[in-house]
Design a protein around this motif. Structure first.
Motif, PDB file in Angstrom:
ATOM      1  N   THR A   1      13.735 -11.689 -34.558  1.00  0.00           N
ATOM      2  CA  THR A   1      14.715 -12.779 -34.505  1.00  0.00           C
ATOM      3  C   THR A   1      14.466 -13.683 -33.306  1.00  0.00           C
ATOM      4  O   THR A   1      14.835 -14.857 -33.328  1.00  0.00           O
ATOM      5  N   GLN A   2      13.828 -13.148 -32.270  1.00  0.00           N
ATOM      6  CA  GLN A   2      13.440 -13.921 -31.094  1.00  0.00           C
ATOM      7  C   GLN A   2      12.151 -13.329 -30.536  1.00  0.00           C
ATOM      8  O   GLN A   2      12.000 -12.111 -30.491  1.00  0.00           O
ATOM      9  N   VAL A   3      11.233 -14.193 -30.123  1.00  0.00           N
ATOM     10  CA  VAL A   3      10.019 -13.740 -29.451  1.00  0.00           C
ATOM     11  C   VAL A   3      10.211 -13.955 -27.948  1.00  0.00           C
ATOM     12  O   VAL A   3      10.101 -15.074 -27.451  1.00  0.00           O
ATOM     13  N   TRP A   4      10.519 -12.878 -27.251  1.00  0.00           N
ATOM     14  CA  TRP A   4      10.749 -12.972 -25.811  1.00  0.00           C
ATOM     15  C   TRP A   4       9.451 -12.931 -25.023  1.00  0.00           C
ATOM     16  O   TRP A   4       9.396 -13.415 -23.891  1.00  0.00           O
ATOM     17  N   ALA A   5       8.429 -12.298 -25.577  1.00  0.00           N
ATOM     18  CA  ALA A   5       7.165 -12.163 -24.859  1.00  0.00           C
ATOM     19  C   ALA A   5       6.013 -12.282 -25.834  1.00  0.00           C
ATOM     20  O   ALA A   5       6.067 -11.738 -26.944  1.00  0.00           O
ATOM     21  N   VAL A   6       4.973 -12.993 -25.425  1.00  0.00           N
ATOM     22  CA  VAL A   6       3.776 -13.138 -26.248  1.00  0.00           C
ATOM     23  C   VAL A   6       2.578 -13.191 -25.307  1.00  0.00           C
ATOM     24  O   VAL A   6       2.602 -13.890 -24.290  1.00  0.00           O
ATOM     25  N   ILE A   7       1.528 -12.431 -25.645  1.00  0.00           N
ATOM     26  CA  ILE A   7       0.419 -12.284 -24.708  1.00  0.00           C
ATOM     27  C   ILE A   7      -0.887 -12.006 -25.455  1.00  0.00           C
ATOM     28  O   ILE A   7      -0.903 -11.277 -26.443  1.00  0.00           O
ATOM     29  N   TYR A   8      -1.965 -12.623 -24.977  1.00  0.00           N
ATOM     30  CA  TYR A   8      -3.298 -12.339 -25.508  1.00  0.00           C
ATOM     31  C   TYR A   8      -3.844 -11.043 -24.912  1.00  0.00           C
ATOM     32  O   TYR A   8      -3.578 -10.717 -23.743  1.00  0.00           O
ATOM     33  N   SER A   9      -4.624 -10.321 -25.695  1.00  0.00           N
ATOM     34  CA  SER A   9      -5.418  -9.225 -25.135  1.00  0.00           C
ATOM     35  C   SER A   9      -6.510  -9.836 -24.258  1.00  0.00           C
ATOM     36  O   SER A   9      -6.882 -11.003 -24.434  1.00  0.00           O
ATOM     37  N   PRO A  10      -7.038  -9.083 -23.291  1.00  0.00           N
ATOM     38  CA  PRO A  10      -8.064  -9.635 -22.402  1.00  0.00           C
ATOM     39  C   PRO A  10      -9.280 -10.199 -23.126  1.00  0.00           C
ATOM     40  O   PRO A  10      -9.877 -11.174 -22.674  1.00  0.00           O
ATOM     41  N   ASP A  11      -9.651  -9.614 -24.275  1.00  0.00           N
ATOM     42  CA  ASP A  11     -10.795 -10.140 -25.021  1.00  0.00           C
ATOM     43  C   ASP A  11     -10.379 -11.208 -26.037  1.00  0.00           C
ATOM     44  O   ASP A  11     -11.222 -11.701 -26.801  1.00  0.00           O
TER      45      ASP A  11
END
Length: 343
Positions: free
Chosen positions: A152-162
């Motif tokens: 319902t909400q995206v509080w955090a989004v992050i790429y993997s190092p590769d």
């Protein structure tokens, strides 16, 4: 083995090195700028500000574009650009030297809560209040991938190092709080089970082997990214964990919480380092300096703070955690840039 009384008293008397006053509402994001002389903050008051780390004073005028609160900022690997996400659903690209917006990206239908660069600076991923993650081509400003996360909400989004995967954390009633996606296709890779409340923040270790989450359930959890199984649970906070960051050498974790504290953790043992760093309100976000000896925090009391981490770590008898562990700056820079901070 118990610590000497003098050391315990030193922990209790820990005070911030500087208090940075000027924002008029909660400070949601903080990043150290190249050169170790300045840092940048963003706030619900709608501004980005640059600060002198030695004097604790603001440098230049506020950076503003529109009236909406700024929920998140992230620094490019070369330190020349900052990306921000705001309540008006716009992603903005800023030139650090000019202090001005050089591009605006639209596509989200609700406030942008978190944002992250990929390693080579070609892509940016952002998450919003309606559960959507969007990947942007930095050069063209166009959306190249949309992920409907089911949150319902995206509080955090992050790429993997590769940069092959994207992790999203957020809220959903069905207890599916943390998901892993293929960064090229947007297909679901894994749905991680363990957190019992909204996931507010994420960090990936530089070697890509461990993902770390902070949650509404007061916990910090580490995850094996080969099996996607939970490794450990770090406990100590007494309220929601809002932000986490990893030192550049990959050996110390900082966490911030609604319980008005920031905490330091030995990533090699999962044990806390010293006593909590006390604030006067919910602590929204952390950021390590590049040498790992200073921590900056943003707080709901409208202020930012810096803390002498080297003194705390050395007093705990863990000075070796300040030493490099053989990783290059490029290896660990993703962990530095991807500090998480919720609204």
């Amino acid at each position: 083995m118990s610590l000497p009384a003098a050391v315990i008293e030193e922990f209790r008397s820990i005070r911030p090195y500087h208090k940075f006053e000027g924002h008029t509402r909660s400070v949601y994001g903080v990043v150290h700028l190249p050169g170790e002389q300045r840092m940048m903050t963003c706030s619900h008051d709608g501004s980005l500000r640059v600060w002198n780390l030695q004097t604790g004073k603001q440098t230049g005028n506020d950076w503003r574009d529109g009236e909406s609160g700024v929920n998140t900022i992230a620094l490019s690997l070369d330190g020349k650009k900052v990306i921000s996400g705001s309540g008006d659903a716009v992603v903005r690209l800023w030139d650090v030297d000019m202090g001005k917006v050089i591009a605006k990206w639209t596509g989200h239908n609700s406030g942008v809560v978190h944002i992250c660069w990929n390693r080579d600076g070609r892509w940016v991923v952002s998450g919003d209040d309606e559960g959507t993650a969007r990947v942007w081509d930095v050069e063209s400003g166009k959306t190249v991938l949309v992920i409907e996360t089911g949150l319902t909400q995206v509080w955090a989004v992050i790429y993997s190092p590769d940069t092959t995967m994207i992790a999203t954390g957020g809220h959903k009633r069905e207890e599916e709080y943390l998901k892993i996606w293929d960064a090229n296709t947007g297909e679901l890779v894994a749905n991680l089970k363990g957190d019992t409340g909204t996931v507010y923040c994420l960090a990936w270790t530089a070697d890509g082997k461990t993902l770390i989450s902070g949650s509404e359930d007061h916990s910090i959890r580490t995850w094996n990214t080969t099996t996607w199984q939970q490794i450990a649970v770090l406990t100590g906070h007494t309220d929601e964990v809002y932000g986490i960051a990893i030192s550049l050498n990959g050996r110390i974790l900082a966490s911030t919480s609604r319980d008005s504290t920031a905490r330091l953790w030995n990533l090699e043992t999962g044990q806390p380092i010293g006593s909590p760093l006390q604030h006067t309100g919910a602590v929204e976000c952390p950021s390590f300096s590049r040498d790992g000896k200073q921590l900056a925090t943003g707080c709901s009391d409208s202020n930012a703070y810096t803390w002498d981490i080297s003194t705390i770590v050395e007093a705990a008898g863990l000075s070796e955690l300040l030493n490099p562990n053989g990783k290059s700056l490029l290896d660990v820079c993703d962990a530095f840039i991807n500090a998480i901070h919720p609204v």
